[in-house]
Design an enzyme around this catalytic site. Structure first.
Site, mmCIF file in Angstrom:
data_model
loop_
_atom_site.group_PDB
_atom_site.id
_atom_site.type_symbol
_atom_site.label_atom_id
_atom_site.label_comp_id
_atom_site.label_asym_id
_atom_site.label_seq_id
_atom_site.Cartn_x
_atom_site.Cartn_y
_atom_site.Cartn_z
ATOM 1 N N THR A 55 0.840 -1.198 0.000
ATOM 2 C CA THR A 55 0.000 0.000 0.000
ATOM 3 C C THR A 55 0.875 1.248 0.000
ATOM 4 O O THR A 55 0.717 2.149 -0.842
ATOM 5 C CB THR A 55 -0.886 0.010 1.262
ATOM 6 O OG1 THR A 55 -1.544 -1.248 1.365
ATOM 7 C CG2 THR A 55 -1.900 1.122 1.220
ATOM 8 N N THR A 56 1.811 1.294 0.937
ATOM 9 C CA THR A 56 2.714 2.429 1.074
ATOM 10 C C THR A 56 3.553 2.618 -0.190
ATOM 11 O O THR A 56 3.897 3.737 -0.557
ATOM 12 C CB THR A 56 3.641 2.190 2.288
ATOM 13 O OG1 THR A 56 2.820 1.853 3.416
ATOM 14 C CG2 THR A 56 4.483 3.390 2.615
ATOM 15 N N TYR A 147 -2.715 -10.781 2.786
ATOM 16 C CA TYR A 147 -2.647 -9.404 3.274
ATOM 17 C C TYR A 147 -4.071 -8.892 3.460
ATOM 18 O O TYR A 147 -4.755 -8.579 2.483
ATOM 19 C CB TYR A 147 -1.853 -8.580 2.254
ATOM 20 C CG TYR A 147 -1.684 -7.089 2.525
ATOM 21 C CD1 TYR A 147 -2.208 -6.467 3.657
ATOM 22 C CD2 TYR A 147 -0.963 -6.302 1.641
ATOM 23 C CE1 TYR A 147 -2.034 -5.115 3.883
ATOM 24 C CE2 TYR A 147 -0.773 -4.947 1.853
ATOM 25 C CZ TYR A 147 -1.321 -4.358 2.977
ATOM 26 O OH TYR A 147 -1.159 -3.011 3.187
ATOM 27 N N LYS A 177 -0.715 -10.853 7.052
ATOM 28 C CA LYS A 177 -0.450 -9.473 7.452
ATOM 29 C C LYS A 177 -1.820 -8.892 7.747
ATOM 30 O O LYS A 177 -2.648 -8.735 6.841
ATOM 31 C CB LYS A 177 0.237 -8.716 6.323
ATOM 32 C CG LYS A 177 0.303 -7.225 6.542
ATOM 33 C CD LYS A 177 0.835 -6.568 5.286
ATOM 34 C CE LYS A 177 0.991 -5.067 5.391
ATOM 35 N NZ LYS A 177 0.013 -4.355 6.177
ATOM 36 N N GLY A 202 -0.729 -4.738 11.331
ATOM 37 C CA GLY A 202 -0.544 -3.632 10.394
ATOM 38 C C GLY A 202 -1.181 -2.313 10.788
ATOM 39 O O GLY A 202 -1.288 -1.419 9.957
ATOM 40 N N ASP A 204 -0.146 0.413 13.047
ATOM 41 C CA ASP A 204 1.018 0.770 13.848
ATOM 42 C C ASP A 204 0.628 1.455 15.162
ATOM 43 O O ASP A 204 1.291 1.275 16.181
ATOM 44 C CB ASP A 204 1.944 1.705 13.050
ATOM 45 C CG ASP A 204 2.201 1.203 11.633
ATOM 46 O OD1 ASP A 204 1.654 0.151 11.244
ATOM 47 O OD2 ASP A 204 2.950 1.876 10.901
ATOM 48 N N GLU A 205 -0.457 2.243 15.100
ATOM 49 C CA GLU A 205 -0.847 3.038 16.267
ATOM 50 C C GLU A 205 -1.442 2.194 17.392
ATOM 51 O O GLU A 205 -1.662 2.680 18.490
ATOM 52 C CB GLU A 205 -1.810 4.166 15.847
ATOM 53 C CG GLU A 205 -3.022 3.743 15.039
ATOM 54 C CD GLU A 205 -2.740 3.563 13.537
ATOM 55 O OE1 GLU A 205 -1.579 3.329 13.146
ATOM 56 O OE2 GLU A 205 -3.702 3.638 12.764
ATOM 57 N N VAL A 219 4.031 -5.178 10.314
ATOM 58 C CA VAL A 219 4.390 -4.561 9.031
ATOM 59 C C VAL A 219 3.726 -3.200 8.992
ATOM 60 O O VAL A 219 2.517 -3.118 9.186
ATOM 61 C CB VAL A 219 3.827 -5.363 7.834
ATOM 62 C CG1 VAL A 219 4.333 -4.776 6.520
ATOM 63 C CG2 VAL A 219 4.140 -6.827 7.934
ATOM 64 N N SER A 221 3.917 1.281 7.655
ATOM 65 C CA SER A 221 4.580 2.408 6.994
ATOM 66 C C SER A 221 5.411 3.221 7.979
ATOM 67 O O SER A 221 6.468 3.740 7.629
ATOM 68 C CB SER A 221 3.534 3.309 6.343
ATOM 69 O OG SER A 221 2.747 3.943 7.342
HETATM 70 C C1 LIG Z 1 -3.997 1.630 5.693
HETATM 71 C C2 LIG Z 1 -2.502 1.476 5.758
HETATM 72 O O1 LIG Z 1 -1.788 1.881 4.866
HETATM 73 N N1 LIG Z 1 -2.024 0.875 6.821
HETATM 74 C C3 LIG Z 1 -0.637 0.680 7.042
HETATM 75 C C4 LIG Z 1 -0.268 -0.761 7.010
HETATM 76 O O2 LIG Z 1 -0.929 -1.640 6.572
HETATM 77 C C5 LIG Z 1 -0.178 1.256 8.368
HETATM 78 O O3 LIG Z 1 1.216 1.127 8.484
HETATM 79 C C6 LIG Z 1 -0.580 2.707 8.524
HETATM 80 O O4 LIG Z 1 0.030 3.470 7.522
HETATM 81 C C7 LIG Z 1 -0.191 3.227 9.897
HETATM 82 O O5 LIG Z 1 -0.739 2.404 10.873
HETATM 83 C C8 LIG Z 1 -0.606 4.654 10.112
HETATM 84 O O6 LIG Z 1 -2.011 4.746 10.203
HETATM 85 C C1 LIG Z 2 1.486 -0.325 5.213
HETATM 86 C C2 LIG Z 2 1.669 -1.586 4.576
HETATM 87 O O1 LIG Z 2 1.819 -2.564 5.202
HETATM 88 C C3 LIG Z 2 1.772 -1.584 3.141
HETATM 89 O O2 LIG Z 2 2.374 -0.668 2.619
HETATM 90 O O3 LIG Z 2 1.265 -2.471 2.470
#
Ligand SMILES: CC(=O)N[C@H](C=O)[C@@H](O)[C@H](O)[C@H](O)CO
Ligand SMILES: CC(=O)C(=O)O
Length: 309
Positions: A55-56, A147, A177, A202, A204-205, A219, A221
Site C-alpha cells: 500500500t505504502t 494481506y 499481514k 498492520g 502501527d498506532e 508490518v 509504513s
Molecule cells: C492503511 C494502511 O496503509 N495501513 C498501514 C499498514 O498496513 C499502516 O502502516 C498505517 O500506515 C499506519 O498504521 C498509520 O495509520
Molecule cells: C502499510 C503496509 O503494510 C503496506 O504498505 O502495504
C-alpha cells in the site's frame, strides 16, 4: 527433506518496514535510492525486513513491469543486509498477480503477500481462498502471506474462516499481514495456526494491543521512521515492562493522530519520510497528491517534540 522445500523458509518476526516507492521528479521509478534506503533502515531504524510494493509503495498505481524492476532491485540490494524481503504481488487481475508471483520466485524473494482483489470482490472467504490458491500455484515453493486490509480493499472476510485448513490447498501458506482492528478475529487466527506461521500486525498506532494478543511481528509504513522506537516498545513488552511499552505506544498515537488531522495519506507520509530520513524518495504518483511542504514540516516538528534527540 523434500527438494520442494522453500529455500528461505524462516519464520517472519519483528518489524517489517512497508517501503515507499522512490519516484523521480519526472514521475519515473528511481531504483538508485533503494540501496541507500536499505542501509538507512538497517542502521538508523534497526529494521531488518521489508515489505515492498504494498500500500505504502503505491503498488496499485505501478505497472507490472515497474513492480518487477522494483522487486528485483529490492531483492538484489537487500542480499546479505536484510533478513527478509516480502514482495506484495496483488493486482486486480489474477493473471498479473500470477506473473508477479512467478517473478518473485525467480528473483529469490523470501515471500509473497497478496491482497484481495477489490474491483470485482470475492463474494466469500471460499472464493477468496480459491483466488489465493491460484496465485500460490504460480510460485508453489515461495512462503505465502494473505494481506488483510479491509479499510482499503472493502473485502472484510473473517480471516480465521479464510485460513482454517488453508495449508491443504496452499502448502506454502505461512501467515497473515493483518491490517484491521478486529482483535477477536486476530486472536482466533493466532490461536489456530501452526508454530512456523506468522501473524503480522498492520495498524502501527495500536500494535501493543496486538502484541498482547500474540502477534509475531508488525508490518507498517511508520516503521520507516519510528522503527527504532517501536523496537524498544517490543523489547519492553517482551520483558514485561508494560509501562514503558505503553509510553512509547502513546507517543506513536500522538504522532499518528496529529498526522491524521492534517490528512495523513501516502503523499503526506512519503514527504514526512523524505524530511525525517534525508532520502529523496520523490513525490507520490497520481491520484495520490504531493504533500504541501508546510504540512509535512508540521508533522516533522511534532515528531521532533515527541522524540527529542
Ligand atoms: C492503511 C494502511 O496503509 N495501513 C498501514 C499498514 O498496513 C499502516 O502502516 C498505517 O500506515 C499506519 O498504521 C498509520 O495509520
Ligand atoms: C502499510 C503496509 O503494510 C503496506 O504498505 O502495504
Amino acid at each position: 527433506m523434500s527438494i520442494m522445500a522453500p529455500a528461505a523458509d524462516k519464520k517472519l518476526t519483528g518489524l517489517v518496514a512497508a517501503t515507499f516507492t522512490p519516484i523521480t521528479s519526472q514521475g519515473e521509478i528511481n531504483l538508485s535510492v533503494i540501496g541507500p534506503y536499505i542501509d538507512y533502515l538497517k542502521e538508523k531504524q534497526g529494521v531488518n525486513n521489508v515489505f515492498v510494493n504494498g500500500t505504502t509503495g503505491e503498488s496499485m498505481s505501478l505497472s507490472v513491469e515497474e513492480r518487477k524492476l522494483l522487486a528485483e532491485e529490492w531483492c538484489r540490494k537487500a542480499k546479505g543486509k536484510m533478513d527478509q524481503v516480502i514482495v506484495h504481488v496483488g493486482c486486480l487481475s489474477l493473471k498479473d498477480t500470477q506473473e508477479l508471483a512467478h517473478h518473485a520466485a525467480q528473483i529469490e524473494a523470501d515471500g509473497i503477500a497478496v491482497i484481495a482483489p477489490s474491483f470485482f470482490k470475492p463474494s466469500s472467504a471460499d472464493v477468496l481462498r480459491t483466488f489465493l490458491q491460484e496465485v500460490a500455484s504460480a510460485a508453489p515453493t515461495l512462503p505465502f502471506y494473505y494481506y488483510h486490509i479491509p479499510s482499503v480493499t472493502g473485502v472484510n472476510v473473517n480471516v480465521r474462516e479464510l485460513i482454517e485448513g488453508i495449508e491443504k490447498v496452499i502448502p506454502s501458506f505461512r501467515g497473515v499481514k493483518f491490517t484491521g482492528s478486529d482483535l477477536m478475529d486476530l486472536g482466533q487466527c493466532i490461536s489456530c495456526i501452526p508454530p512456523h506461521w506468522s501473524v503480522l500486525y498492520g495498524m502501527d498506532e495500536q500494535l501493543l494491543g496486538a502484541l498482547v494478543m500474540g502477534v509475531h511481528g508488525a508490518v507498517g509504513s511508520t516503521y520507516n521512521y519510528v522503527g527504532c522506537h517501536v523496537n524498544k516498545l517490543i523489547s519492553a513488552f517482551e520483558t514485561g515492562d508494560l509501562v514503558q511499552a505503553r509510553t512509547i505506544q502513546f507517543k506513536i498515537q500522538e504522532l499518528v493522530s496529529f498526522a491524521i488531522k492534517l490528512g495523513f495519506d501516502v503523499g503526506v507520509n512519503k514527504q514526512l519520510m523524505n524530511d525525517l530520513s534525508g532520502l529523496d524518495l520523490g513525490p507520490p504518483r497520481l491520484p495520490v497528491m504531493a504533500c504541501p511542504a508546510a504540512r509535512a514540516l508540521a508533522i516533522k516538528q511534532k515528531y521532533d517534540s515527541i522524540f527529542p534527540e
